[in-house]
Write a protein that holds these residues in place. Sequence first.
Motif, short mmCIF file in Angstrom:
data_model
loop_
_atom_site.label_atom_id
_atom_site.label_comp_id
_atom_site.label_asym_id
_atom_site.label_seq_id
_atom_site.Cartn_x
_atom_site.Cartn_y
_atom_site.Cartn_z
N ASP A 205 19.71 -13.51 9.69
CA ASP A 205 20.21 -13.23 11.03
C ASP A 205 19.57 -12.00 11.68
N ARG A 206 18.67 -11.35 10.96
CA ARG A 206 17.94 -10.21 11.52
C ARG A 206 16.53 -10.66 11.92
N PRO A 207 15.81 -9.87 12.70
CA PRO A 207 14.45 -10.25 13.12
C PRO A 207 13.53 -10.47 11.92
N ARG A 208 12.41 -11.15 12.16
CA ARG A 208 11.42 -11.42 11.12
C ARG A 208 11.01 -10.14 10.41
N GLY A 209 10.99 -10.20 9.07
CA GLY A 209 10.56 -9.06 8.28
C GLY A 209 11.63 -8.00 8.06
N GLU A 210 12.88 -8.28 8.48
CA GLU A 210 13.95 -7.30 8.31
C GLU A 210 15.11 -7.85 7.50
N ASN A 211 14.88 -9.00 6.86
CA ASN A 211 15.93 -9.62 6.06
C ASN A 211 15.64 -9.39 4.57
N MET A 212 16.58 -9.80 3.73
CA MET A 212 16.48 -9.47 2.31
C MET A 212 15.25 -10.06 1.63
N LEU A 213 14.89 -11.30 1.97
CA LEU A 213 13.84 -11.99 1.24
C LEU A 213 12.52 -12.10 1.99
N ASP A 214 12.40 -11.46 3.13
CA ASP A 214 11.16 -11.58 3.90
C ASP A 214 10.42 -10.26 4.04
N SER A 215 10.60 -9.37 3.08
CA SER A 215 9.97 -8.05 3.00
C SER A 215 10.79 -6.97 3.70
N GLY A 216 11.97 -7.32 4.18
CA GLY A 216 12.81 -6.30 4.82
C GLY A 216 13.46 -5.37 3.83
N ALA A 217 13.89 -5.91 2.68
CA ALA A 217 14.61 -5.11 1.69
C ALA A 217 13.63 -4.36 0.79
N PRO A 218 13.86 -3.07 0.54
CA PRO A 218 12.96 -2.31 -0.33
C PRO A 218 13.03 -2.74 -1.79
N PHE A 219 14.10 -3.43 -2.16
CA PHE A 219 14.24 -3.90 -3.54
C PHE A 219 13.73 -5.33 -3.71
N TYR A 220 13.07 -5.86 -2.68
CA TYR A 220 12.43 -7.18 -2.75
C TYR A 220 11.10 -7.08 -2.03
N ASP A 221 10.12 -6.48 -2.71
CA ASP A 221 8.84 -6.19 -2.06
C ASP A 221 7.80 -5.89 -3.14
N THR A 222 6.60 -5.56 -2.73
CA THR A 222 5.55 -5.15 -3.66
C THR A 222 5.20 -3.69 -3.41
N TYR A 223 4.75 -3.03 -4.48
CA TYR A 223 4.41 -1.60 -4.38
C TYR A 223 3.11 -1.33 -5.10
N GLN A 224 2.31 -0.46 -4.51
CA GLN A 224 1.02 -0.10 -5.12
C GLN A 224 1.25 0.94 -6.22
N THR A 225 0.50 0.78 -7.30
CA THR A 225 0.58 1.70 -8.42
C THR A 225 -0.59 2.69 -8.38
N SER A 226 -0.58 3.65 -9.29
CA SER A 226 -1.58 4.72 -9.23
C SER A 226 -3.00 4.24 -9.44
N ASP A 227 -3.17 3.07 -10.07
CA ASP A 227 -4.51 2.54 -10.32
C ASP A 227 -4.96 1.54 -9.25
N GLY A 228 -4.24 1.51 -8.13
CA GLY A 228 -4.62 0.62 -7.02
C GLY A 228 -4.15 -0.80 -7.19
N LYS A 229 -3.41 -1.08 -8.25
CA LYS A 229 -2.84 -2.42 -8.45
C LYS A 229 -1.43 -2.46 -7.88
N TYR A 230 -0.71 -3.56 -8.13
CA TYR A 230 0.61 -3.71 -7.53
C TYR A 230 1.62 -4.25 -8.53
N VAL A 231 2.90 -3.96 -8.23
CA VAL A 231 4.00 -4.58 -8.96
C VAL A 231 4.89 -5.27 -7.93
#
Length: 382
Positions: A205-231
Amino acid sequence: MALAGVRVIELAGLAPAPFCGMILADFGAKVIRVDRTKTGMSLDTQARGKRSVAINLKTSEGVSLLKKLCLQSDVVLEPYRKGVMEKLGLGPQELLKGNPRLIYARLTGYGQSGSYASAAGHDINYLAMSGLLSRLGRSGEKPYAPLNLIADFAGGGLSCALGIVLALLERERSGRGQIIDASMVEGAAYVGSFAWKSQSIGMWDRPRGENMLDSGAPFYDTYQTSDGKYVAVGAIEPQFYTQLLKGLDLDPGSLPPQMSFTDWPELRRIFTERFASKSQEDWSQVFDGTDACVTPVLSFQQVSSHPHNQERNSFLTDSNGEQSPRPAPVLSRTPAEPSLSSDPFIGEHTVEVLNEFGFKSEEIEQMMTHGVVEGDAIKAKL
């Protein structure tokens, strides 16, 4: 294998139909790809386990030959725009008269009816028409199409394969074939049923990219690591979120509540800094064996060497040394046995297949001489 004894005629196309044909071949069907003559090379990168027959459909003899092959088969897989096969006299109504048990699968972008039925398009167009594209993308950015996976392959090739298997199952009861109208627009929309049907519970019910499963939630996303890779992080449930914070060595009492939308940007900033402090391998050591739902973002070059994938033999290597995913799902009694041989050259199996369909050597030679078919088994062995 599950589809052993099923004979499929796949008319050569791009992406979705070849994927559908590969699925059927992986699980045991005899898939014969019908290629055009006078073509240098095939663009079918999903030809595993198939055989190739090259037929000149610009000749009446070639059309007649294809009709004979179709009438002696269980399934015809056709990827052309609406009306192409009817112009050749090979439409489903015509073929079903000659073989009432035939299953005729038509895989197109917009389906066999409607004002767009004859229009050109690609995955991004079908995804747009399904409604799903409007929901894909980061906050404040334009809609984003994730490769051509949703419409071409999930909504197209995979759903068409399902339709074929369903029709084969039903034929066991009725003894009759049928026509499958597989639209990639409708297939993509169907794949997105969860997004459609969960709107009423506040999931989208929120705009694109601001919902739980569409990259809006910080606990459902990807993050870069110190070696330039991702988790990848998917710690939605409270108990998993608690494990995430523990692994990151963050004090829950010093952080805003997990579901406080207005605080999500600050949480993302904190998570971004923390994940950037260690390598992907370091974080894997921290989170492996926990329920924090944190996994490394593996490249194509990494996936086959990951211990979990190795234990399950999730990826296979063909005779050319190329890796690809193992067929899924895994059946306990009749699992897929994908071919590890090289993909077929155009016309490689023309003579072999025509012999199987009852054509005599002199008939095949005559068709070769008159340009009705082409065969190049010798080239295929070089």
